[in-house]
Write an enzyme that holds these catalytic residues in place. Structure first.
Site, mmCIF file in Angstrom:
data_model
loop_
_atom_site.group_PDB
_atom_site.id
_atom_site.type_symbol
_atom_site.label_atom_id
_atom_site.label_comp_id
_atom_site.label_asym_id
_atom_site.label_seq_id
_atom_site.Cartn_x
_atom_site.Cartn_y
_atom_site.Cartn_z
ATOM 1 N N SER A 128 25.044 8.976 -44.087
ATOM 2 C CA SER A 128 24.034 7.937 -43.858
ATOM 3 C C SER A 128 24.033 7.609 -42.368
ATOM 4 C CB SER A 128 24.388 6.675 -44.657
ATOM 5 O OG SER A 128 23.803 5.531 -44.033
ATOM 6 N N MET A 171 25.202 3.288 -56.836
ATOM 7 C CA MET A 171 25.624 2.518 -55.667
ATOM 8 C C MET A 171 27.031 1.986 -55.874
ATOM 9 S SD MET A 171 23.340 2.686 -53.369
ATOM 10 C CE MET A 171 23.918 1.450 -52.208
ATOM 11 N N MET A 181 15.005 -0.016 -45.580
ATOM 12 C CA MET A 181 15.161 -1.366 -46.146
ATOM 13 C C MET A 181 13.976 -2.232 -45.709
ATOM 14 S SD MET A 181 19.190 -1.999 -45.370
ATOM 15 C CE MET A 181 20.410 -0.719 -45.683
ATOM 16 N N ASP A 190 26.978 6.338 -53.247
ATOM 17 C CA ASP A 190 26.601 5.808 -51.936
ATOM 18 C C ASP A 190 27.157 4.411 -51.739
ATOM 19 O OD1 ASP A 190 23.359 4.851 -50.480
ATOM 20 O OD2 ASP A 190 25.345 5.099 -49.586
ATOM 21 N N ASP A 218 18.443 5.447 -44.771
ATOM 22 C CA ASP A 218 18.357 4.174 -45.508
ATOM 23 C C ASP A 218 17.166 3.346 -45.056
ATOM 24 O OD1 ASP A 218 21.865 4.239 -45.431
ATOM 25 O OD2 ASP A 218 20.684 4.171 -47.277
ATOM 26 N N HIS A 276 20.962 11.268 -45.222
ATOM 27 C CA HIS A 276 20.612 10.140 -46.102
ATOM 28 C C HIS A 276 20.070 9.038 -45.205
ATOM 29 C CE1 HIS A 276 21.257 7.451 -49.618
ATOM 30 N NE2 HIS A 276 21.619 6.553 -48.724
ATOM 31 N N MET A 319 15.346 1.326 -50.285
ATOM 32 C CA MET A 319 15.788 0.002 -50.764
ATOM 33 C C MET A 319 14.647 -0.981 -50.494
ATOM 34 S SD MET A 319 19.700 0.293 -49.497
ATOM 35 C CE MET A 319 19.273 1.513 -48.245
ATOM 36 N N HIS A 379 16.576 6.916 -48.910
ATOM 37 C CA HIS A 379 17.092 5.884 -49.821
ATOM 38 C C HIS A 379 16.220 4.662 -49.651
ATOM 39 C CE1 HIS A 379 20.651 3.184 -51.275
ATOM 40 N NE2 HIS A 379 19.616 3.183 -52.094
HETATM 41 O O1 LIG Z 1 22.481 2.374 -48.836
HETATM 42 C C1 LIG Z 1 23.464 2.037 -48.203
HETATM 43 C C2 LIG Z 1 23.749 0.608 -47.915
HETATM 44 O O2 LIG Z 1 22.771 -0.187 -48.557
HETATM 45 C C3 LIG Z 1 24.402 3.089 -47.788
HETATM 46 O O3 LIG Z 1 23.713 4.334 -47.579
HETATM 47 C C4 LIG Z 1 25.276 2.738 -46.603
HETATM 48 O O4 LIG Z 1 24.515 2.750 -45.449
HETATM 49 C C5 LIG Z 1 26.381 3.758 -46.518
HETATM 50 O O5 LIG Z 1 27.197 3.402 -45.442
HETATM 51 P P1 LIG Z 1 28.770 3.168 -45.699
HETATM 52 O O6 LIG Z 1 28.899 2.174 -46.793
HETATM 53 O O7 LIG Z 1 29.327 4.520 -46.077
HETATM 54 O O8 LIG Z 1 29.281 2.679 -44.361
HETATM 55 FE FE LIG Z 2 21.991 4.488 -48.914
#
Ligand SMILES: O=C(CO)[C@@H](O)[C@H](O)COP(=O)(O)O
Ligand SMILES: [Fe+2]
Length: 229
Positions: free
Chosen positions: A12, A142, A41, A176, A39, A37, A73, A71
């Site tokens: 990520s 998750m 948001m 994740d 993210d 990956h 969100m 991803h």
């Molecule tokens: O979707 C998410 C957080 O919402 C993940 O993709 C995190 O971004 C992964 O990062 P780490 O928890 O491995 O630092």
């Molecule tokens: Fe994620």
């Protein structure tokens, strides 16, 4: 439980230097990542904001041919399908909690030519995915509350992974949140084959070594499961 799925490590970039997103992505691929990956948001589905399809469109040519696992969100994810496919995304992973029309969103993603990922937050039972399991390419479990990188791994989510692997041997299962060398063995043992890792990779002086460690653990677990078949 044996599976035909392959081990894939997808860092990520959330905790990376987002002002250098293109070069950070190139570096992660050079360090042995299998996919990226990304993210997304929206500040509604999760209490944080990152970026959307305009950024993805700019990023796409910097890492040509690399699998972008988006991803999402976001609330009402169906509204972003067209933008993401135009931007060059490969997989659109949304949350079962984020829309009243999961089937409609899955259909829209497939018609747009992307793969479908469907995720559950820690508070959602994995059974919420079952009605859609035959329609999706990947299930996301998750192991943190979505919205931020660098959180603590929730090992009590592993029964969700085991539940899925025992019933759907050839389904891609992604984990994740808080994943790294200290807990990858339990993630791999549970049956996940797609591993997202953010801080543990991008925060390391040796990202290649971390990616290799994650890969080694998952490949050993997959091999062990095949021998037990
Ligand atoms: O979707 C998410 C957080 O919402 C993940 O993709 C995190 O971004 C992964 O990062 P780490 O928890 O491995 O630092
Ligand atoms: Fe994620």
């Amino acid at each position: 439980m044996a599976t035909s799925c392959e081990c894939k490590i997808g860092p990520s970039i959330l905790a990376a230097d987002l002002s250098m997103l293109g070069t950070e992505c190139q570096r992660l691929m050079e360090c042995g990542a299998d996919y990226l990956h990304l993210d997304v948001m929206d500040g509604h589905f999760v209490p944080n904001i990152t970026f959307g399809h305009p950024v993805v469109k700019c990023l796409r040519p910097k890492v040509p041919g690399v699998f972008f696992d988006m991803h999402m969100m976001v609330a009402k994810p169906e509204q972003w399908v067209e933008g993401m496919t135009d931007a060059g995304a490969n997989q659109f992973t949304f949350h079962v909690e984020a829309t009243d029309d999961v089937i409609g969103c899955i259909r829209k993603i497939k018609e747009a030519g992307m793969k479908v990922g469907l995720g559950v937050k820690p508070g959602t039972p994995v059974s919420a995915l079952v009605p859609y399991i035959e329609l999706i390419d990947m299930a996301l479990v998750m192991t943190v509350e979505p919205g931020f990188g660098g959180q603590k791994f929730m090992s009590d989510m592993m029964p969700k992974v085991q539940y899925l692997r025992q019933r759907y041997q050839d389904l891609d299962i992604e984990v994740d949140g808080g994943v790294g060398p200290s807990n990858i063995d339990v993630v791999a043992e549970a049956g996940a084959n797609m591993i997202v890792s953010g801080t543990a990779v991008t925060g390391s002086d040796e990202p290649r070594a971390v990616i290799n460690r994650l890969k080694q653990s998952v490949e050993e677990a997959l091999q062990k499961a095949r021998l037990e078949r």
